[in-house]
Design an enzyme around this catalytic site. Sequence first.
Site, mmCIF file in Angstrom:
data_model
loop_
_atom_site.group_PDB
_atom_site.id
_atom_site.type_symbol
_atom_site.label_atom_id
_atom_site.label_comp_id
_atom_site.label_asym_id
_atom_site.label_seq_id
_atom_site.Cartn_x
_atom_site.Cartn_y
_atom_site.Cartn_z
ATOM 1 C CG ASP A 175 -8.901 -1.262 11.748
ATOM 2 O OD1 ASP A 175 -7.925 -1.958 11.370
ATOM 3 O OD2 ASP A 175 -9.300 -0.268 11.110
ATOM 4 C CD GLU B 101 -8.608 0.982 7.667
ATOM 5 O OE1 GLU B 101 -8.670 0.059 8.509
ATOM 6 O OE2 GLU B 101 -7.853 1.955 7.808
ATOM 7 C CG HIS C 282 -5.956 -2.323 8.757
ATOM 8 N ND1 HIS C 282 -5.993 -0.976 9.051
ATOM 9 C CD2 HIS C 282 -4.672 -2.689 8.955
ATOM 10 C CE1 HIS C 282 -4.791 -0.562 9.402
ATOM 11 N NE2 HIS C 282 -3.969 -1.581 9.355
ATOM 12 C CG ASP D 250 -0.328 -0.460 2.495
ATOM 13 O OD1 ASP D 250 0.910 -0.389 2.600
ATOM 14 O OD2 ASP D 250 -1.069 -0.867 3.405
HETATM 15 P P1 PGA Z 1 2.052 -1.606 12.689
HETATM 16 O O1 PGA Z 1 0.934 -1.539 11.567
HETATM 17 O O2 PGA Z 1 3.028 -2.658 12.261
HETATM 18 O O3 PGA Z 1 2.700 -0.248 12.706
HETATM 19 O O4 PGA Z 1 1.369 -1.960 13.967
HETATM 20 C C1 PGA Z 1 0.361 -2.719 11.085
HETATM 21 C C2 PGA Z 1 -0.804 -2.425 10.168
HETATM 22 O O5 PGA Z 1 -1.443 -1.375 10.316
HETATM 23 O O6 PGA Z 1 -1.113 -3.258 9.302
#
Ligand code: PGA
Length: 274
Positions: free
Chosen positions: A141, A148, A143, A72
Amino acid sequence: MRLIVQKDYETMSTWAAYYVARAIIKAEPKQNSPFVLGLPTGSTPLGMYRILTDLYNQGVISFRHVVTFNMDEYVGIPSDHPQSYRRFMQDNFFSSIDIPKENINFLDGNAPDPDEECRRYEQAIDSYEGIDLFLGGIGTDGHLAFNEPGSSLTSRTRVKTLAEETRVSNSRFFDHDISKVPQYALTVGVGTIMDAREVLILAYGHSKARALKHVIEEGVNHMWTVSALQQHRRATILCDEDATDELTVGTVKYFKQMEAPNLDPDKLLDSVRR
Ligand code: PGA
């Protein structure tokens, strides 16, 4: 779906790096048959990237015949912005290994026609006959990439609006100011990730415990998009002890019993070094 629980962040990162290194070495990639990796950003994979870089420096592994697709990118921040994912990958991994520039693929968050950019990305993945191993993280959450809650579980690469919870969580990288966190991102879809031949998701810390409970102990649900991986042929969630805080004791015991004997990190690389 497998669950591998490691003691802490360092052992989880070592396990992930050794697993990825082993997959690349075993595939014996060549110029015309490269190993294709899907890659995440975020704080979770930093340890894995550091250990993969160490393995490269020790001469254990080369990335010369590895092709990467990042999952992404934010929309509307310059590509050299410290928080752009292109810059993140350059600073934390690509600048330290021998991957050729032309093997690195990103979504362009400043493309004049974002829909066309997303189509181009899917075609680029297809041109390599898909992704061998997609690595990912998990949002608080639930995702997967920036898919999302409520995202279609058959979605392809497209523009997505970021959820409030994600923007609050990511504001730690933007001076804790949510107004600086982009509202949109380009992201591969859940379906794009489901097409990969193998998926490995990393989850670290108590903040991911609620999501892991939904993803592992409950059914497939678009409100927790990582749960789609229950239907993948070869998906693994790798986490530390803290991330299991909301799972039942029985669930954790079950998965530990299933996996413990043959997935000792030190044995992972030994099996290909010989
Ligand atoms: P993080 O993000 O590794 O910074 O916790 C993971 C994500 O949002 O997929």
